[in-house]
Design an enzyme around this catalytic site. Structure first.
Site, PDB file in Angstrom:
ATOM      1  N   ASP A  41       0.838  -1.197   0.000  1.00  0.00           N
ATOM      2  CA  ASP A  41       0.000   0.000   0.000  1.00  0.00           C
ATOM      3  C   ASP A  41       0.879   1.256   0.000  1.00  0.00           C
ATOM      4  OD1 ASP A  41      -2.415   1.333  -0.010  1.00  0.00           O
ATOM      5  OD2 ASP A  41      -2.667   1.272   2.170  1.00  0.00           O
ATOM      6  N   SER A  87     -10.829  -6.651  -4.853  1.00  0.00           N
ATOM      7  CA  SER A  87     -12.133  -6.598  -5.534  1.00  0.00           C
ATOM      8  C   SER A  87     -12.813  -5.259  -5.275  1.00  0.00           C
ATOM      9  CB  SER A  87     -13.007  -7.775  -5.093  1.00  0.00           C
ATOM     10  OG  SER A  87     -12.989  -7.923  -3.697  1.00  0.00           O
ATOM     11  N   GLU A  88     -12.360  -4.554  -4.241  1.00  0.00           N
ATOM     12  CA  GLU A  88     -12.925  -3.228  -3.932  1.00  0.00           C
ATOM     13  C   GLU A  88     -12.210  -2.112  -4.697  1.00  0.00           C
ATOM     14  OE1 GLU A  88     -12.249  -5.574  -1.517  1.00  0.00           O
ATOM     15  OE2 GLU A  88     -14.375  -6.068  -1.402  1.00  0.00           O
ATOM     16  N   ASN A  89     -11.048  -2.415  -5.249  1.00  0.00           N
ATOM     17  CA  ASN A  89     -10.307  -1.373  -5.981  1.00  0.00           C
ATOM     18  C   ASN A  89     -11.009  -0.936  -7.275  1.00  0.00           C
ATOM     19  OD1 ASN A  89      -7.036  -2.621  -4.987  1.00  0.00           O
ATOM     20  ND2 ASN A  89      -8.164  -0.888  -4.163  1.00  0.00           N
ATOM     21  N   TRP A  90     -12.061  -1.684  -7.699  1.00  0.00           N
ATOM     22  CA  TRP A  90     -12.827  -1.266  -8.883  1.00  0.00           C
ATOM     23  C   TRP A  90     -13.541   0.062  -8.637  1.00  0.00           C
ATOM     24  CZ3 TRP A  90     -11.434  -3.634 -13.109  1.00  0.00           C
ATOM     25  CH2 TRP A  90     -10.991  -4.952 -13.043  1.00  0.00           C
ATOM     26  N   ARG A 215      -5.183  -2.041   9.007  1.00  0.00           N
ATOM     27  CA  ARG A 215      -6.333  -2.839   8.626  1.00  0.00           C
ATOM     28  C   ARG A 215      -5.931  -3.901   7.606  1.00  0.00           C
ATOM     29  NH1 ARG A 215      -8.065   2.502   6.935  1.00  0.00           N
ATOM     30  NH2 ARG A 215      -7.431   2.890   4.780  1.00  0.00           N
ATOM     31  N   ILE A 216      -6.885  -4.812   7.376  1.00  0.00           N
ATOM     32  CA  ILE A 216      -6.609  -5.988   6.542  1.00  0.00           C
ATOM     33  C   ILE A 216      -7.142  -5.803   5.120  1.00  0.00           C
ATOM     34  CG2 ILE A 216      -7.021  -8.494   6.368  1.00  0.00           C
ATOM     35  CD1 ILE A 216      -5.179  -7.675   8.711  1.00  0.00           C
TER      36      ILE A 216
HETATM   37  C1  IPE Z   1      -5.309  -2.732  -0.209  1.00  0.00           C
HETATM   38  O1  IPE Z   1      -5.015  -1.400  -0.354  1.00  0.00           O
HETATM   39  C2  IPE Z   1      -5.346  -3.413  -1.555  1.00  0.00           C
HETATM   40  C3  IPE Z   1      -4.052  -3.579  -2.219  1.00  0.00           C
HETATM   41  C4  IPE Z   1      -2.895  -3.292  -1.716  1.00  0.00           C
HETATM   42  C5  IPE Z   1      -4.117  -4.130  -3.549  1.00  0.00           C
HETATM   43  P1  IPE Z   1      -6.176  -0.313  -0.463  1.00  0.00           P
HETATM   44  O2  IPE Z   1      -5.522   0.998  -0.631  1.00  0.00           O
HETATM   45  O3  IPE Z   1      -7.169  -0.701  -1.478  1.00  0.00           O
HETATM   46  O4  IPE Z   1      -6.863  -0.423   0.976  1.00  0.00           O
HETATM   47  P2  IPE Z   1      -7.811   0.591   1.748  1.00  0.00           P
HETATM   48  O5  IPE Z   1      -8.841   1.069   0.767  1.00  0.00           O
HETATM   49  O6  IPE Z   1      -6.951   1.718   2.238  1.00  0.00           O
HETATM   50  O7  IPE Z   1      -8.377  -0.217   2.873  1.00  0.00           O
HETATM   51  C1  IPE Z   2      -1.627   0.266  -3.344  1.00  0.00           C
HETATM   52  O1  IPE Z   2      -1.404   1.627  -3.364  1.00  0.00           O
HETATM   53  C2  IPE Z   2      -1.809  -0.288  -4.733  1.00  0.00           C
HETATM   54  C3  IPE Z   2      -3.194  -0.655  -5.059  1.00  0.00           C
HETATM   55  C4  IPE Z   2      -4.185  -0.669  -4.226  1.00  0.00           C
HETATM   56  C5  IPE Z   2      -3.452  -1.035  -6.433  1.00  0.00           C
HETATM   57  P1  IPE Z   2      -2.585   2.677  -3.317  1.00  0.00           P
HETATM   58  O2  IPE Z   2      -2.954   3.038  -4.724  1.00  0.00           O
HETATM   59  O3  IPE Z   2      -3.702   2.178  -2.490  1.00  0.00           O
HETATM   60  O4  IPE Z   2      -1.893   3.897  -2.633  1.00  0.00           O
HETATM   61  P2  IPE Z   2      -2.513   4.853  -1.530  1.00  0.00           P
HETATM   62  O5  IPE Z   2      -2.984   4.005  -0.400  1.00  0.00           O
HETATM   63  O6  IPE Z   2      -3.648   5.583  -2.199  1.00  0.00           O
HETATM   64  O7  IPE Z   2      -1.389   5.743  -1.157  1.00  0.00           O
HETATM   65 MG    MG Z   3      -4.124   2.336  -0.520  1.00  0.00          MG
END
Ligand code: IPE
Ligand code: IPE
Ligand code: MG
Length: 264
Positions: A41, A87-90, A215-216
């Site tokens: 992250d 799956s939530e990154n969409w 968090r997870i």
């Molecule tokens: C978790 O990171 C998912 C990946 C590293 C692929 P996110 O950035 O999506 O998590 P949240 O939204 O802060 O919980």
């Molecule tokens: C993790 O980095 C990579 C993915 C979730 C694809 P982020 O894109 O979540 O980076 P932050 O958390 O917004 O800094």
């Molecule tokens: Mg992130």
């Protein structure tokens, strides 16, 4: 390059304890986690802090993936699981998502040299639905190319969500029961785990999260029941081999009790 033992469910507790029929391993090796999972992250924040577009952070993140993968393979880690896309990154803007898909495809192709040189096998967990055909094709070709490699397994969690994975496993079992192939009484933890995407893989011993969030984020909820957690404020693009070593050293100093009592 170390040849790891055959994959199995569960995690070795100490060097002295034989696990699933393995012969006891030397003390030093016992201090190494067999399976490390990483929530990579902080790419976006890393870029934004430098006045760069978020995608620049993802690009730099790929370089970290390369360094850490090679480092783990050389250390003799049995499995490295990387959370690449949830799956939530969409929920992210389409432009960022399409850049991530392109980056994944490019990575699958460019990584072949490193994977073959280091004897690394590749696996994917997560739902294929929704991923572009070109990304899947590049992935499948690389998986096939590396299938007989003897070394570390690199598992990429792409379009992965743990609740979805657990619901899918429940549906598979329900279908088997309805078809008369399975008695409900036969469903136990081991059988359930065998219907998860991670079937046949050991549970993570160490879970690392970069960029500080406690968090997870829907990652390996079933599998991390007894993983040791290690969170760093360092963003993924800045995560160095020395940070990984720090996490492993912290792991080595932990006493894993698995619900039992202290051994000292
Ligand atoms: C978790 O990171 C998912 C990946 C590293 C692929 P996110 O950035 O999506 O998590 P949240 O939204 O802060 O919980
Ligand atoms: C993790 O980095 C990579 C993915 C979730 C694809 P982020 O894109 O979540 O980076 P932050 O958390 O917004 O800094
Ligand atoms: Mg992130």
């Amino acid at each position: 390059m170390a040849t790891p033992p055959a994959p199995h469910a569960g995690s070795c507790v100490t060097a002295q304890e034989p696990c699933c029929g393995d012969t006891p391993r030397p003390a030093a090796a016992g201090r190494l986690p067999r399976h490390v999972a990483i929530i990579m992250d902080g790419n976006g924040r890393w870029a934004q802090a430098r006045g760069l577009p978020r995608i620049e952070g993802h690009r730099r993140g790929v370089a970290t993936v390369r360094r850490i993968t090679e480092h783990c393979a050389r250390l003799g880690i049995e499995q490295l699981t990387l959370y690449c896309l949830s799956s939530e990154n969409w929920r992210r803007p389409p432009a960022e998502l399409s850049f991530l898909m392109h980056l994944l495809e490019q990575y699958m192709i460019e990584e072949r040299t490193l994977l073959m040189r280091e004897g690394i096998r590749l696996a994917m967990i997560g739902r294929r639905d929704g991923l572009p055909a070109a990304t899947l094709e590049a992935l499948d070709t690389t998986v096939a190319m590396c299938a007989n490699n003897p070394g570390m397994r690199l598992c990429l969690a792409i379009n992965y969500g743990s609740r979805g994975e657990i619901a899918d496993a429940a549906r598979k079992l329900a279908t088997e029961v309805r078809a008369g192939r399975l008695e409900p009484e036969a469903i136990d933890e081991e059988l359930f785990a065998s219907r998860l995407d991670t079937a046949g893989m050991p549970d993570p011993d160490l879970l690392i999260r970069t960029a500080g969030e406690m968090r997870i984020s829907n990652f390996l909820l079933w599998q991390i029941s007894y993983a040791e957690l290690w969170v760093t404020d360092v963003a993924w693009p800045d995560f160095m081999e020395s940070h990984f070593d720090e996490a492993v050293a912290a792991f080595a100093g932990r006493e894993r009790r698995f619900g039992g009592l202290s051994i000292s």
